[in-house]
Design an enzyme around this catalytic site. Sequence first.
Site, PDB file in Angstrom:
ATOM      1  N   LYS A 113       0.847  -1.213   0.000  1.00  0.00           N
ATOM      2  CA  LYS A 113       0.000   0.000   0.000  1.00  0.00           C
ATOM      3  C   LYS A 113       0.876   1.254   0.000  1.00  0.00           C
ATOM      4  CE  LYS A 113      -1.831   1.814   3.998  1.00  0.00           C
ATOM      5  NZ  LYS A 113      -1.603   3.241   4.176  1.00  0.00           N
ATOM      6  N   ASN A 114       1.792   1.315   0.967  1.00  0.00           N
ATOM      7  CA  ASN A 114       2.529   2.567   1.134  1.00  0.00           C
ATOM      8  C   ASN A 114       3.526   2.827   0.023  1.00  0.00           C
ATOM      9  OD1 ASN A 114       1.037   3.178   3.346  1.00  0.00           O
ATOM     10  ND2 ASN A 114       2.557   2.523   4.859  1.00  0.00           N
ATOM     11  N   CYS A 146      -5.429   8.097   8.655  1.00  0.00           N
ATOM     12  CA  CYS A 146      -5.864   7.618   9.976  1.00  0.00           C
ATOM     13  C   CYS A 146      -5.535   8.655  11.038  1.00  0.00           C
ATOM     14  CB  CYS A 146      -5.144   6.307  10.301  1.00  0.00           C
ATOM     15  SG  CYS A 146      -5.790   4.893   9.391  1.00  0.00           S
ATOM     16  N   ARG A 195      -0.480  14.960  12.953  1.00  0.00           N
ATOM     17  CA  ARG A 195       0.313  14.527  11.792  1.00  0.00           C
ATOM     18  C   ARG A 195       0.624  15.762  10.951  1.00  0.00           C
ATOM     19  NH1 ARG A 195      -2.097   9.024   9.235  1.00  0.00           N
ATOM     20  NH2 ARG A 195       0.016   8.825   8.440  1.00  0.00           N
ATOM     21  N   ASP A 222       3.711   0.690  12.212  1.00  0.00           N
ATOM     22  CA  ASP A 222       2.516   0.091  11.604  1.00  0.00           C
ATOM     23  C   ASP A 222       2.256  -1.327  12.116  1.00  0.00           C
ATOM     24  OD1 ASP A 222       2.266   2.421  10.219  1.00  0.00           O
ATOM     25  OD2 ASP A 222       3.087   1.655   8.350  1.00  0.00           O
ATOM     26  N   ARG A 230      -9.142  -0.149   3.562  1.00  0.00           N
ATOM     27  CA  ARG A 230      -8.240   0.898   3.067  1.00  0.00           C
ATOM     28  C   ARG A 230      -6.858   0.342   2.784  1.00  0.00           C
ATOM     29  NH1 ARG A 230      -7.213   5.785   6.547  1.00  0.00           N
ATOM     30  NH2 ARG A 230      -5.638   5.823   4.924  1.00  0.00           N
TER      31      ARG A 230
HETATM   32  N1  EPU Z   1       6.160  14.393  10.884  1.00  0.00           N
HETATM   33  C1  EPU Z   1       6.332  15.718  11.223  1.00  0.00           C
HETATM   34  N2  EPU Z   1       6.257  16.638  10.220  1.00  0.00           N
HETATM   35  C2  EPU Z   1       6.024  16.303   8.940  1.00  0.00           C
HETATM   36  C3  EPU Z   1       5.849  14.943   8.602  1.00  0.00           C
HETATM   37  C4  EPU Z   1       5.940  14.018   9.604  1.00  0.00           C
HETATM   38  O1  EPU Z   1       6.539  16.068  12.382  1.00  0.00           O
HETATM   39  O2  EPU Z   1       5.976  17.199   8.087  1.00  0.00           O
HETATM   40  C5  EPU Z   1       6.234  13.383  11.936  1.00  0.00           C
HETATM   41  C6  EPU Z   1       4.944  12.586  12.067  1.00  0.00           C
HETATM   42  O3  EPU Z   1       3.993  13.254  12.853  1.00  0.00           O
HETATM   43  C7  EPU Z   1       5.445  11.307  12.693  1.00  0.00           C
HETATM   44  C8  EPU Z   1       6.825  11.143  12.061  1.00  0.00           C
HETATM   45  O4  EPU Z   1       7.210  12.429  11.588  1.00  0.00           O
HETATM   46  O5  EPU Z   1       5.619  11.507  14.063  1.00  0.00           O
HETATM   47  C9  EPU Z   1       6.898  10.159  10.925  1.00  0.00           C
HETATM   48  O6  EPU Z   1       5.895  10.451   9.984  1.00  0.00           O
HETATM   49  P1  EPU Z   1       6.076  10.130   8.445  1.00  0.00           P
HETATM   50  O7  EPU Z   1       6.043  11.393   7.694  1.00  0.00           O
HETATM   51  O8  EPU Z   1       7.250   9.228   8.261  1.00  0.00           O
HETATM   52  O9  EPU Z   1       4.757   9.321   8.159  1.00  0.00           O
HETATM   53  P2  EPU Z   1       3.836   9.430   6.882  1.00  0.00           P
HETATM   54  O10 EPU Z   1       4.646   9.622   5.671  1.00  0.00           O
HETATM   55  O11 EPU Z   1       2.731  10.342   7.179  1.00  0.00           O
HETATM   56  C10 EPU Z   1       3.982   6.873   6.308  1.00  0.00           C
HETATM   57  C11 EPU Z   1       2.978   5.773   6.156  1.00  0.00           C
HETATM   58  C12 EPU Z   1       2.396   5.423   7.499  1.00  0.00           C
HETATM   59  C13 EPU Z   1       3.525   5.018   8.436  1.00  0.00           C
HETATM   60  C14 EPU Z   1       4.600   6.117   8.504  1.00  0.00           C
HETATM   61  C15 EPU Z   1       5.805   5.742   9.330  1.00  0.00           C
HETATM   62  C16 EPU Z   1       2.104   6.232   3.962  1.00  0.00           C
HETATM   63  C17 EPU Z   1       0.964   6.671   3.131  1.00  0.00           C
HETATM   64  N3  EPU Z   1       1.927   6.234   5.266  1.00  0.00           N
HETATM   65  O12 EPU Z   1       3.244   7.954   6.862  1.00  0.00           O
HETATM   66  O13 EPU Z   1       1.546   4.319   7.281  1.00  0.00           O
HETATM   67  O14 EPU Z   1       3.016   4.806   9.722  1.00  0.00           O
HETATM   68  O15 EPU Z   1       5.033   6.449   7.178  1.00  0.00           O
HETATM   69  O16 EPU Z   1       6.395   4.618   8.797  1.00  0.00           O
HETATM   70  O17 EPU Z   1       3.150   5.857   3.439  1.00  0.00           O
HETATM   71  C18 EPU Z   1      -0.199   2.839   7.779  1.00  0.00           C
HETATM   72  O18 EPU Z   1       0.122   2.227   6.745  1.00  0.00           O
HETATM   73  O19 EPU Z   1      -1.006   2.380   8.623  1.00  0.00           O
HETATM   74  C19 EPU Z   1       0.414   4.140   8.027  1.00  0.00           C
HETATM   75  C20 EPU Z   1      -0.063   5.002   8.912  1.00  0.00           C
END
Ligand code: EPU
Length: 439
Positions: free
Chosen positions: A39-40, A133, A138, A321, A413
């Site tokens: 998915k990701n 989610c 976030r 995750d 999802r």
């Molecule tokens: N963060 C910030 N500022 C930002 C972006 C992120 O402070 O601008 C923080 C977040 O709040 C979090 C940390 O950095 O504390 C890591 O967030 P990250 O940006 O890595 O997460 P994401 O890109 O929003 C993806 C996956 C998530 C997975 C995370 C961590 C996708 C679409 N989503 O999210 O997947 O948990 O990386 O590996 O790729 C899931 O599949 O259930 C899921 C939530």
Amino acid sequence: MSFFLTSFIHLTKRGTMEEVIKIKGGKKLSGVVNISGSKNNCVSLIPAALLSKGLVVIHNIPPISDVYRLVDILEKCGVCITYTDNTLIIDSSNLVYKDLTMPEMGKLRASYYFYSVFLGLFKYVKANTIGGCRLGDRPIDLHLYAFKQLGANIIEEDGTYIFDGTNLKQGHIIFEKSSVGATVNAIILATQIKGKTIIENVAMEPEITELINFLCEMGAKIKGKGTNTLIIYGGQEMHGVEFSNIPDRIEVGTYALIGASLGNNLKIKPVIPEHIQSLLELFNVLNINYQIKNDTMIISASPIKQGVVILTSPFPGFPTDLQQPLTTFLSISNGTSVIIESIYHNRFAHVKELNKMGANININNMNIIIHGVDTLNGTIVSGKDLRGAASLVLAGLMAKGETIVRGLDYINRGYENMIVKLKKIHANVEIVSMELEEQ
Ligand code: EPU
């Protein structure tokens, strides 16, 4: 008058019909689970495909609702999509600019990858903030920082962003913390800007490596793959490509935990061991009975005789995750375990539901303290997010008696055909319609 009032009260009490997952727990599981595409990973490949006007063919795309939402957005922008047998063909030769303010943008987190795609292609984007989610705050400050380092001007007003890319230029991005999403957006934008961009402290998840492979096969020049510093020589001519999505390592991990709880030589494939190294290390510590032969994991139920301490952290650390399914897995054991959730401030909604089933789990700040119990008991529980709902399905499979799991939409999802896959390995599980009070 009084008749109408009484019927109204009756109706609100009765609630509405809802599709839920009904599980009769305790069955041993055997056979083969076929893992779907990630998915990701695919949620970044699909928007990034627009960088080429040529035909992009991506195999192993799971039919999950996040994919359908991305396809909806693409179609609204004139992109022609064919999606059969998990292969997505993207023809963006008629792509036109549309404000990204459509409702679909709010339905998934990865819709923000269109920000960087459109900013590079059209030098302007008006867009809604995104969904995903609810796991606590976030923020997207790191994404906005990366765009600004590459010359974008950004105005934010009432949940809408206006990105102006008139002065986009090569740049130097140093992320103060690891973010998958911000790394993806920085790579996609830098790939479109002429010149050399350096990005430091990038996320190193396998999905980032695969995005780089995908872009390079389309003509991009990116150095440093697999390390925490990337150098992007942007502005290359991009062409069509045929590419295969990797197996979903979080789906692998979810079924591996199901197998470690209830498996009888349960087979899971395909598995890329390097993608789940931290889980395998945990299995070794806990003496879980598993082996990996070629691309297949074979795993059997193994009692947990001790507590462990696990920290969730960016790859190659233990993935957040899998924190929720792991909480369930450790809830039946002979010891006390602690999971320190270091990524999300509020990824704990499953804990209250597990306690309803007889688990003994407390939360202290970001620590989940799991005092092992002998059994879980079936009841009605509610998933409030994707992995939380999956962790409750695992709980239902492990529990005595009947469990009803609400939150099927969350599962759909991110997990392709979870109920069909579970039935195939002999789980006693089905989707039924039930009248339940609204949550
Ligand atoms: N963060 C910030 N500022 C930002 C972006 C992120 O402070 O601008 C923080 C977040 O709040 C979090 C940390 O950095 O504390 C890591 O967030 P990250 O940006 O890595 O997460 P994401 O890109 O929003 C993806 C996956 C998530 C997975 C995370 C961590 C996708 C679409 N989503 O999210 O997947 O948990 O990386 O590996 O790729 C899931 O599949 O259930 C899921 C939530």
